[in-house]
Design a protein around this motif. Structure first.
Motif, PDB file in Angstrom:
ATOM      1  N   SER A 148      44.548  46.420 -34.241  1.00  0.00           N
ATOM      2  CA  SER A 148      45.934  45.065 -34.132  1.00  0.00           C
ATOM      3  C   SER A 148      45.377  44.760 -35.433  1.00  0.00           C
ATOM      4  O   SER A 148      44.596  45.580 -36.101  1.00  0.00           O
ATOM      5  CB  SER A 148      45.993  43.982 -33.259  1.00  0.00           C
ATOM      6  N   ILE A 157      51.422  45.324 -22.207  1.00  0.00           N
ATOM      7  CA  ILE A 157      51.438  45.813 -23.392  1.00  0.00           C
ATOM      8  C   ILE A 157      53.237  46.590 -24.348  1.00  0.00           C
ATOM      9  O   ILE A 157      52.866  46.006 -25.102  1.00  0.00           O
ATOM     10  CB  ILE A 157      50.782  47.076 -23.386  1.00  0.00           C
ATOM     11  N   LYS A 202      51.041  46.141 -33.525  1.00  0.00           N
ATOM     12  CA  LYS A 202      50.705  45.055 -32.256  1.00  0.00           C
ATOM     13  C   LYS A 202      50.464  43.565 -33.488  1.00  0.00           C
ATOM     14  O   LYS A 202      49.849  43.583 -33.409  1.00  0.00           O
ATOM     15  CB  LYS A 202      49.267  45.563 -31.763  1.00  0.00           C
ATOM     16  N   LYS A 203      51.651  42.968 -32.455  1.00  0.00           N
ATOM     17  CA  LYS A 203      51.925  41.838 -32.642  1.00  0.00           C
ATOM     18  C   LYS A 203      51.070  41.040 -32.048  1.00  0.00           C
ATOM     19  O   LYS A 203      51.367  39.821 -33.179  1.00  0.00           O
ATOM     20  CB  LYS A 203      53.165  41.554 -31.259  1.00  0.00           C
ATOM     21  N   GLU A 204      50.356  41.460 -31.607  1.00  0.00           N
ATOM     22  CA  GLU A 204      48.790  40.130 -31.417  1.00  0.00           C
ATOM     23  C   GLU A 204      47.709  40.947 -31.504  1.00  0.00           C
ATOM     24  O   GLU A 204      48.091  42.561 -30.921  1.00  0.00           O
ATOM     25  CB  GLU A 204      49.321  39.123 -30.092  1.00  0.00           C
ATOM     26  N   ASN A 205      46.579  40.360 -31.258  1.00  0.00           N
ATOM     27  CA  ASN A 205      44.844  41.069 -31.317  1.00  0.00           C
ATOM     28  C   ASN A 205      45.003  41.332 -29.609  1.00  0.00           C
ATOM     29  O   ASN A 205      44.500  39.860 -29.620  1.00  0.00           O
ATOM     30  CB  ASN A 205      44.152  40.210 -32.141  1.00  0.00           C
ATOM     31  N   VAL A 206      45.400  42.656 -28.501  1.00  0.00           N
ATOM     32  CA  VAL A 206      44.737  42.326 -27.625  1.00  0.00           C
ATOM     33  C   VAL A 206      43.900  43.617 -27.066  1.00  0.00           C
ATOM     34  O   VAL A 206      43.827  44.662 -27.409  1.00  0.00           O
ATOM     35  CB  VAL A 206      46.148  42.782 -26.821  1.00  0.00           C
ATOM     36  N   THR A 218      49.133  51.696 -22.452  1.00  0.00           N
ATOM     37  CA  THR A 218      49.801  51.800 -23.876  1.00  0.00           C
ATOM     38  C   THR A 218      50.203  52.824 -24.091  1.00  0.00           C
ATOM     39  O   THR A 218      51.410  53.163 -24.994  1.00  0.00           O
ATOM     40  CB  THR A 218      48.404  51.363 -24.768  1.00  0.00           C
ATOM     41  N   ASP A 237      55.218  44.552 -24.274  1.00  0.00           N
ATOM     42  CA  ASP A 237      55.409  44.026 -24.683  1.00  0.00           C
ATOM     43  C   ASP A 237      55.270  43.651 -26.465  1.00  0.00           C
ATOM     44  O   ASP A 237      54.622  42.406 -27.426  1.00  0.00           O
ATOM     45  CB  ASP A 237      55.425  42.335 -24.074  1.00  0.00           C
ATOM     46  N   VAL A 238      54.005  44.069 -26.609  1.00  0.00           N
ATOM     47  CA  VAL A 238      52.562  44.127 -27.672  1.00  0.00           C
ATOM     48  C   VAL A 238      53.129  45.271 -28.322  1.00  0.00           C
ATOM     49  O   VAL A 238      52.746  44.671 -29.490  1.00  0.00           O
ATOM     50  CB  VAL A 238      51.242  43.761 -27.397  1.00  0.00           C
TER      51      VAL A 238
END
Length: 204
Positions: A90, A136, A119-123, A166, A138-139
């Motif tokens: 991310s 994942i 990545k749309k967010e920090n996962v 992923t 969706d991210v």
């Protein structure tokens, strides 16, 4: 040397991994067919590799990037025939570390590594349940208007395959010709033993 206590002992002259340390790498070298795509796995992931990746990525011991392909530089000849595309951290994690771990590892093979994903967010996958990891897709997203060479086949690369979610999400986004990972988790290997390709042309 019976036990690894400090990764400083990995290196002798010119960043060469000592023979005793090389014995700790559990070479796998298997090919799998995943969603009609060949996937090549170099090592089996274990506690040794877990500690090594942690020191490299989280403790920022960036010189360790050279150890993963130290005895496998022959792979560079095959890698150079591909457009190599890596999965990504991310933005927050990349800023925190100050480098992109996967890109730097594969760059040691003398290839240019593209980074077409974000990545749309920090996962953090390791902190998620199996059900949560499945989301994942969706991210992970593909950068718009990211230029990739048109005349080369696409090789998707990553460091570790844990559940594969992923990689599968990235596979659906970029449709690579094949996949290469440094290590796969034993549970993933066990779950995919029926997908092993006995005879295949490629990196082995």
């Amino acid at each position: 040397m019976s036990e690894i206590r400090n990764f400083d002992i990995f290196f002798y002259n010119d960043l060469i991994v000592c023979p005793d340390c090389m014995k700790n790498f559990k070479v796998h070298k298997q090919t799998y067919r995943i969603k009609e795509t060949f996937m090549y796995v170099l090592y089996e992931y274990d506690e040794f590799l877990e500690r090594l990746f942690f020191q490299y990525k989280e403790q920022r011991d960036i010189v360790l990037k050279d150890v993963f392909f130290n005895s496998h530089q022959y792979l560079s000849k095959t890698f150079k025939h591909y457009c190599v595309c890596s999965l990504c951290s991310s933005d927050a994690k990349r800023m925190e570390r100050g480098f992109e771990p996967v890109v730097d590892i594969y760059a040691t093979l003398g290839v240019f590594v593209h980074s077409p994903f974000y990545k749309k967010e920090n996962v953090k996958q390791s902190s998620k349940s199996r059900l949560e990891r499945a989301h994942i897709k969706d991210v992970l997203a593909l950068k718009e208007m990211y230029p990739l060479p048109k005349k080369k086949k696409i090789l998707l690369v990553d460091d570790v395959c844990t559940t594969g979610n992923t990689l599968y999400a990235a596979l659906d986004l970029i449709h690579p010709d094949c996949i290469f990972v440094i290590a796969a988790h034993p549970l993933w290997i066990k779950a995919n033993k029926e997908n092993i390709v006995v005879k295949s042309k490629g990196f082995w």
